[in-house]
Motif scaffolding. Structure first.
Motif, short mmCIF file in Angstrom:
data_model
loop_
_atom_site.label_atom_id
_atom_site.label_comp_id
_atom_site.label_asym_id
_atom_site.label_seq_id
_atom_site.Cartn_x
_atom_site.Cartn_y
_atom_site.Cartn_z
N THR A 79 -6.37 4.62 -10.12
CA THR A 79 -6.70 3.33 -9.49
C THR A 79 -5.57 2.35 -9.79
O THR A 79 -4.79 2.54 -10.73
N GLU A 80 -5.51 1.29 -9.01
CA GLU A 80 -4.46 0.29 -9.16
C GLU A 80 -4.53 -0.41 -10.51
O GLU A 80 -3.53 -0.85 -11.04
N THR A 81 -5.75 -0.52 -11.06
CA THR A 81 -5.93 -1.27 -12.30
C THR A 81 -6.10 -0.39 -13.54
O THR A 81 -6.21 -0.90 -14.65
N LYS A 118 1.43 6.49 -6.99
CA LYS A 118 0.32 7.39 -7.33
C LYS A 118 0.74 8.85 -7.18
O LYS A 118 0.40 9.70 -8.00
N GLN A 172 2.24 1.67 -3.45
CA GLN A 172 1.14 2.14 -4.31
C GLN A 172 0.94 3.64 -4.14
O GLN A 172 0.83 4.37 -5.13
N THR A 196 -0.01 -0.67 -15.43
CA THR A 196 -0.90 -0.48 -14.27
C THR A 196 -0.06 -0.25 -13.01
O THR A 196 1.10 -0.65 -12.95
N ILE A 197 -0.67 0.36 -12.04
CA ILE A 197 -0.01 0.58 -10.74
C ILE A 197 0.36 -0.78 -10.13
O ILE A 197 1.45 -0.95 -9.59
N THR A 198 -0.53 -1.74 -10.27
CA THR A 198 -0.29 -3.08 -9.72
C THR A 198 0.98 -3.68 -10.30
O THR A 198 1.82 -4.21 -9.57
N LYS A 222 0.84 -1.21 0.00
CA LYS A 222 0.00 0.00 0.00
C LYS A 222 0.87 1.25 0.00
O LYS A 222 0.57 2.23 -0.67
#
Length: 81
Positions: free
Chosen positions: A27-29, A12, A8, A68-70, A5
């Motif tokens: 968003t993560e996705t 961001k 992340q 993606t962030i993920t 987290k």
């Protein structure tokens, strides 16, 4: 999980600063190329900021997969020194 987290949130923050968008909109996705309109110059700037922040190297071949962030978080976790 807390570390994930934290990473992340830092990603961001970097993207929101470079792209001048609200952190809450990321968003993560979300696909950062299509949803957030990140272009090839932006992704280089983002990658350089991530490399500096997390003390890692990101090869050019990986940059095109940074969608993606993920994915970015997983990459950082695997490659962090």
């Amino acid at each position: 999980m807390k570390n994930m987290k934290n990473i992340q949130n830092q990603i961001k923050k970097i993207i929101s600063k470079i792209m001048d968008i609200k952190k809450e909109e990321i968003t993560e996705t979300a696909n950062i190329f299509t949803d957030l309109q990140v272009d090839s110059l932006d992704i280089i700037e983002i990658a350089m900021a991530i490399e500096e922040k997390f003390n890692i190297e990101i090869p050019d071949t990986v940059l095109e997969k940074f969608n993606t962030i993920t994915f970015i978080v997983e990459y950082i976790q695997k490659n962090k020194k």
